[in-house]
Enzyme design. Structure first.
Site, PDB file in Angstrom:
ATOM      1  N   GLU A   1      19.554   7.547  10.393  1.00 32.77           N
ATOM      2  CA  GLU A   1      20.846   8.186  10.639  1.00 32.77           C
ATOM      3  C   GLU A   1      21.981   7.164  10.672  1.00 32.77           C
ATOM      4  OE1 GLU A   1      21.805  11.262  10.591  1.00 32.77           O
ATOM      5  OE2 GLU A   1      19.775  11.873  10.100  1.00 32.77           O
TER       6      GLU A   1
ATOM      7  N   CYS B   1      23.284  29.397  -3.601  1.00 31.89           N
ATOM      8  CA  CYS B   1      23.519  29.096  -2.179  1.00 31.89           C
ATOM      9  C   CYS B   1      23.106  30.260  -1.280  1.00 31.89           C
ATOM     10  CB  CYS B   1      24.992  28.781  -1.956  1.00 31.89           C
ATOM     11  SG  CYS B   1      25.375  28.330  -0.244  1.00 31.89           S
TER      12      CYS B   1
ATOM     13  N   CYS C   1      27.283  27.826  -6.268  1.00 34.28           N
ATOM     14  CA  CYS C   1      27.334  28.958  -5.332  1.00 34.28           C
ATOM     15  C   CYS C   1      26.263  30.009  -5.636  1.00 34.28           C
ATOM     16  CB  CYS C   1      28.707  29.594  -5.339  1.00 34.28           C
ATOM     17  SG  CYS C   1      30.012  28.441  -4.835  1.00 34.28           S
TER      18      CYS C   1
ATOM     19  N   CYS D   1      26.414  22.784  -2.162  1.00 34.63           N
ATOM     20  CA  CYS D   1      27.844  22.882  -1.852  1.00 34.63           C
ATOM     21  C   CYS D   1      28.499  21.523  -2.125  1.00 34.63           C
ATOM     22  CB  CYS D   1      28.022  23.300  -0.395  1.00 34.63           C
ATOM     23  SG  CYS D   1      29.681  23.873   0.017  1.00 34.63           S
TER      24      CYS D   1
END
Length: 348
Positions: free
Chosen positions: A40, A204, A201, A194
DNA sequence: CAGGCGTGGCC
DNA sequence: TGGCCAAGCCT
């Protein structure tokens, strides 16, 4: 992908994850709080493909939190060389030492994790949710883009009020169950579906209720950062070369390239006598190399490398921050990319 | 709290 | 090809 209107946000996203989400990244194997934390931090403002080799080398050298806590800062910065934002590496070591001293292990309490240097709200949430399925939201660049489009947020995400609004949405959409899949999925959707330009889309899971998609606003959202002119700075980088070694100096921990070794710099071209006096050396030849531009997030730096071949060095180094580095040997400390580039040029 | 902090990939 | 920006945090 068609999903019926009654399917919840969380269920759609988690379902998508099991079909399409990423599951084979290096840090997704044999997850521990330590390896998730490391990944991370490396991934802050840094792309996945860039991080992968750095992550593998790092875990190879420091497999556990205890190994890292006992490391030297130079060793850590060496493994971070080229990755950028070097405060991340310095904070990583600091945090490891704190954890070893305070807890003897990686803490599992959100506030204790959040209090560690280099860990903000999103990184703390990612560590605990992805590793232990604790129900904390995340808000990285991918999630922000998805939320800005889904909720049609018309202000720039860098503003505090927008940031606050995004966190509210992130909390609200977080499912009670399956947060570890949900959070990973939101990042995967942001990264693969995205996307900034030409979002996909039609594949999605959020297509049906995404405001930007419904209103044809995906190309205008998220609102892009107000652009500012990058100032141009310039510097001379001096390679003092003696017996196939060059003089490097460790930079203070604050400011650009903090804690890394770099070539000595000057604002203007120095004459031979000036160099000789400044460094207590004797210059044999002085040669200017081709200048190049190094661009940071916030400014351009025009660099002119100058090579001074030395015939003699009186005092080896001026202070403890300086050291002679043998060309072509492997550095056991961190180095800035422009310094590396110039050293490579000297070698070839 | 807006600006400092790196580098490389992408088009 | 130069500008944009990426799994943000710190001060």
């Amino acid at each position: 992908m068609q999903l019926n209107q009654t399917t919840s946000f969380g269920d759609s996203v988690i379902h998508w994850y099991h079909q399409h989400g990423r599951k084979t990244l290096p840090w997704q194997q044999n997850k521990t709080l330590y390896t998730t934390w490391l990944s991370e931090v490396m991934l802050q403002q840094t792309q996945v493909t860039t991080v992968i080799p750095y992550f593998n080398r790092f875990v190879d050298k420091f497999p556990t939190l205890a190994d890292l806590a006992n490391a030297q800062e130079d060793e850590v910065l060496q493994l971070w060389t080229g990755l950028g934002y070097y405060a991340r590496a310095r904070n990583l070591l600091k945090a490891a030492k704190i954890m070893q001293a305070e807890y003897g292990e990686f803490p599992q309490d959100f506030d204790q994790v959040l209090a560690l240097p280099g860990i903000g709200r999103s990184t703390a949430g990612a560590i605990l949710s992805l590793t232990l399925a604790k129900p904390f939201p995340i808000l990285d660049g991918n999630v922000k883009r998805v939320l800005c489009r889904y909720f049609e947020i018309q202000t720039w995400s860098g503003e505090k009020k927008t940031q606050d609004l995004l966190w509210q949405h992130a909390e609200k959409i977080s499912p009670a169950q399956g947060i570890e899949y949900f959070n990973q999925a939101m990042m995967d959707i942001g990264s693969a579906v995205c996307t900034r330009g030409k979002p996909k889309c039609d594949t999605c899971p959020l297509e049906q209720n995404c405001q930007a998609n419904l209103k044809g606003l995906t190309s205008q959202l998220p609102v892009s950062k107000p652009k500012k002119e990058k100032p141009v700075k310039s510097t001379i980088m001096l390679a003092l070369k003696h017996n196939n070694s060059v003089l490097l100096a460790k930079r203070p921990s604050t400011g650009i390239w903090g804690g890394l070794f770099t070539l000595p710099e000057s604002e203007r071209l120095l004459t031979e006598p000036e160099i000789e006096q400044l460094f207590s050396v004797q210059v044999k030849t002085l040669k200017k190399l081709a200048p190049f531009r190094h661009t940071f997030t916030h400014y351009h730096l025009d660099i002119t490398p100058v090579v001074a071949e030395l015939s003699q060095i009186q005092s080896s180094i001026r202070d403890t921050s300086e050291r002679w580095f043998e060309l072509q040997s492997e550095a056991e400390f961190g180095m800035s990319v422009p310094t590396q580039k110039i050293l490579t040029e000297l070698t070839s």
